[in-house]
Design a protein around this motif. Structure first.
Motif, short mmCIF file in Angstrom:
data_model
loop_
_atom_site.label_atom_id
_atom_site.label_comp_id
_atom_site.label_asym_id
_atom_site.label_seq_id
_atom_site.Cartn_x
_atom_site.Cartn_y
_atom_site.Cartn_z
N ASN A 97 0.82 -1.21 0.00
CA ASN A 97 0.00 0.00 0.00
C ASN A 97 0.86 1.27 0.00
N LEU A 98 1.81 1.31 -0.92
CA LEU A 98 2.70 2.45 -1.04
C LEU A 98 2.62 3.01 -2.46
N PRO A 99 2.59 4.34 -2.60
CA PRO A 99 2.46 4.93 -3.94
C PRO A 99 3.74 4.89 -4.75
N VAL A 100 4.89 4.99 -4.07
CA VAL A 100 6.18 5.04 -4.76
C VAL A 100 7.24 4.27 -3.98
N TRP A 123 16.60 10.41 -3.34
CA TRP A 123 15.24 9.99 -3.65
C TRP A 123 14.48 9.67 -2.36
N ALA A 124 15.15 8.97 -1.45
CA ALA A 124 14.52 8.59 -0.18
C ALA A 124 14.07 9.82 0.60
N SER A 125 14.93 10.82 0.62
CA SER A 125 14.59 12.07 1.32
C SER A 125 13.39 12.73 0.67
N ALA A 126 13.35 12.74 -0.66
CA ALA A 126 12.21 13.34 -1.36
C ALA A 126 10.92 12.59 -1.06
N VAL A 127 11.00 11.27 -1.08
CA VAL A 127 9.81 10.45 -0.80
C VAL A 127 9.31 10.69 0.62
N THR A 147 9.78 13.32 2.48
CA THR A 147 9.24 14.67 2.58
C THR A 147 7.82 14.74 2.05
N VAL A 148 7.57 14.06 0.93
CA VAL A 148 6.26 14.13 0.28
C VAL A 148 5.23 13.24 0.98
N THR A 149 5.60 12.01 1.30
CA THR A 149 4.63 11.04 1.83
C THR A 149 4.55 11.01 3.35
N ARG A 150 5.57 11.56 4.02
CA ARG A 150 5.66 11.51 5.49
C ARG A 150 5.75 10.08 5.99
N LYS A 151 6.29 9.19 5.16
CA LYS A 151 6.48 7.80 5.53
C LYS A 151 7.91 7.38 5.20
N PRO A 152 8.43 6.37 5.90
CA PRO A 152 9.76 5.87 5.55
C PRO A 152 9.76 5.34 4.12
N ALA A 183 4.10 11.01 -7.22
CA ALA A 183 5.33 10.88 -8.01
C ALA A 183 5.80 12.23 -8.53
N LEU A 184 4.86 13.05 -8.97
CA LEU A 184 5.20 14.39 -9.47
C LEU A 184 5.82 15.23 -8.36
N ALA A 185 5.22 15.17 -7.18
CA ALA A 185 5.77 15.92 -6.04
C ALA A 185 7.15 15.41 -5.66
N CYS A 186 7.35 14.10 -5.73
CA CYS A 186 8.65 13.52 -5.39
C CYS A 186 9.72 13.94 -6.39
N LEU A 187 9.38 13.91 -7.69
CA LEU A 187 10.37 14.29 -8.70
C LEU A 187 10.70 15.78 -8.58
N ALA A 188 9.69 16.60 -8.33
CA ALA A 188 9.95 18.03 -8.14
C ALA A 188 10.83 18.26 -6.92
N GLU A 189 10.56 17.54 -5.85
CA GLU A 189 11.37 17.65 -4.63
C GLU A 189 12.79 17.19 -4.91
N MET A 190 12.93 16.12 -5.67
CA MET A 190 14.25 15.59 -6.01
C MET A 190 15.05 16.58 -6.83
N VAL A 191 14.42 17.22 -7.79
CA VAL A 191 15.13 18.16 -8.66
C VAL A 191 15.50 19.42 -7.88
N THR A 192 14.58 19.96 -7.10
CA THR A 192 14.87 21.18 -6.36
C THR A 192 15.94 20.97 -5.29
N GLY A 193 15.99 19.75 -4.75
CA GLY A 193 17.00 19.45 -3.72
C GLY A 193 18.22 18.76 -4.25
N PHE A 194 18.32 18.64 -5.59
CA PHE A 194 19.42 17.87 -6.18
C PHE A 194 20.78 18.48 -5.80
N ASP A 195 21.66 17.61 -5.35
CA ASP A 195 23.01 18.02 -4.97
C ASP A 195 23.93 17.77 -6.15
N ALA A 196 24.27 18.83 -6.88
CA ALA A 196 25.09 18.68 -8.07
C ALA A 196 26.50 18.19 -7.74
N GLY A 197 26.87 18.27 -6.49
CA GLY A 197 28.22 17.85 -6.11
C GLY A 197 28.29 16.46 -5.53
#
Length: 416
Positions: free
Chosen positions: A207-210, A342-346, A348-353, A401-415
């Protein structure tokens, strides 16, 4: 971070994305089923539509030497490195709407959502033109060209109508002599991120979306032939027989038991019996084996051990066993740092591990791993069904998924 205002519009964006998936499904060579293959009129029409949606999202668009469709959110510095998002737009025969296509649409919609944000790197969206290999039986053509591993020998491969890939490229408006010439350079590429339907039942069962993908299983495919001795079904006693089908049946049962024992997957998907008469003992059986593991070393070891057992069965039954390796793809692990991002984005969005899980199917990330670090996110699909018209996702999961990808891109660590 994604603003409160942008989150309010997520539901509407997810609904629009689902509508776009319906539109893309209309670009098919059949009116009764979805089939869209490489370098076909349907490929052109779908990519023309994707280009329009990319432009509406504020992206600069172009087509590359292999027929992949690109859109770019440029950085202020034209020499800045590039983060690549995407998946594939082609389909299998009689396909579902979301395999590959969902990842492309999510990437476009993410950059539409982030249109006003400024990044210190370019962000490219790509719709890879061929991942499935439906037309030429050669997979990952589009992403291989981008990753610098396009094989010139592919140009001579013919489709079912005898048309070579080179000829098809010319008819499409591409120059086959330039295929792969615009491959990306590792030093200019930050990472490749792909969102894809799970194609399996794990997320739905839990029962998990992503879920965060840990890696893509390596695979080997074999054509096997078991040869025995034909005879009359009524006159040859069982103890005197060299029945190729009985031997193959024992081998197939062994394959299933071996897979369970070693916690891998192995499948016999095709089996042909000759001479195929009701009153003749079979003397020739041909079957396929598909064996996969997330660990390349385990894949190699298990393949060797499995065939040792099959050869023993053949020896005990006085049969001959031959086998040929038809295909192999290496196991690819997703970048550990990207997994954590990705885990951090998920979370943040779902409030679940976050749930980490492997991919048993191949993806464009396999080829892109030759170029750069890869990271993937899975989206729940109903009953794990894919490569079939019943393939289904929900708008609610697409919104996550859209929220997770947006979170991933905005928080992406280029380094990273």
């Amino acid at each position: 971070m994604i603003t409160t205002q942008s989150r309010v519009t997520m539901k509407n964006r997810a609904t629009r994305l689902m509508e776009q998936a319906d539109i893309l499904a209309g670009y098919s060579e059949s009116q009764t089923e979805l089939t869209r293959a490489y370098l076909t009129p349907q490929h052109r029409a779908a990519h023309d539509q994707l280009a329009k949606w990319m432009q509406s999202a504020g992206l600069d668009t172009w087509e590359d030497s292999a027929g992949n469709q690109w859109g770019r959110k440029p950085a202020a510095d034209p020499h800045a490195p590039v983060l690549i998002l995407g998946s594939h737009s082609d389909t299998v025969i009689n396909a579902g709407k979301y395999d590959g296509n969902l990842g492309v649409l999510l990437a476009i919609e993410t950059l539409a959502l982030l249109r006003e944000q400024v990044f210190p790197f370019h962000i490219d969206v790509v719709a890879f033109a061929d991942e499935e290999g439906t037309r030429f039986d050669t997979t990952l053509i589009g992403s291989a060209a981008v990753a610098g591993c396009f094989q010139s020998g592919w140009l001579d491969v013919k489709d079912a109508d005898g048309v070579t890939m080179a000829q098809a490229m010319r008819e499409f408006g591409l120059d086959p002599d330039k295929a792969g010439s615009d491959a990306r350079k590792p030093e200019d590429t930050l990472a490749y991120l792909e969102v894809h339907i799970e194609q399996g039942p794990v997320l739905e069962a839990e029962n998990l979306p992503v879920g965060v993908v840990t890696g893509i299983a390596g695979a080997k495919r074999f054509q096997c032939q078991v040869r025995g001795e034909a005879g009359h079904a009524g006159t040859v006693p069982v103890s005197y027989r060299h029945d190729a089908l009985c031997g193959a049946a024992e081998m197939i049962s062994c394959i299933e038991a071996f897979a369970r024992e070693h916690e891998i997957v192995a499948t016999v998907g095709k089996c042909d019996v000759l001479p195929g008469a009701v009153n003749v003992i079979p003397d020739d059986v041909r079957f396929t084996i598909d064996i996969r593991s997330l660990s390349q070393s385990q894949l190699e070891q298990c393949t060797q051990q499995l065939f040792s057992r099959l050869e023993n069965i053949a020896h005990q039954r006085q049969l001959e066993l031959d086998y040929e390796n038809l295909y192999q793809a290496p196991a690819v692990l997703c970048d550990e740092t990207l997994q954590q991002q990705w885990a951090s984005a998920v979370e943040t969005v779902t409030r679940k591990p976050p749930r980490f899980l492997p991919s048993g199917a191949g993806h464009d990330a396999l080829a892109m791993a030759e170029l750069t670090s890869v990271g993937m996110l899975f989206v729940r699909c109903e009953k794990g069904i894919s490569h079939h018209p019943a393939e289904q996702v929900t708008a609610e999961d697409v919104e996550v998924a859209l929220a997770c990808l947006a979170e991933m891109v905005t928080g992406f660590d280029a380094g990273h």
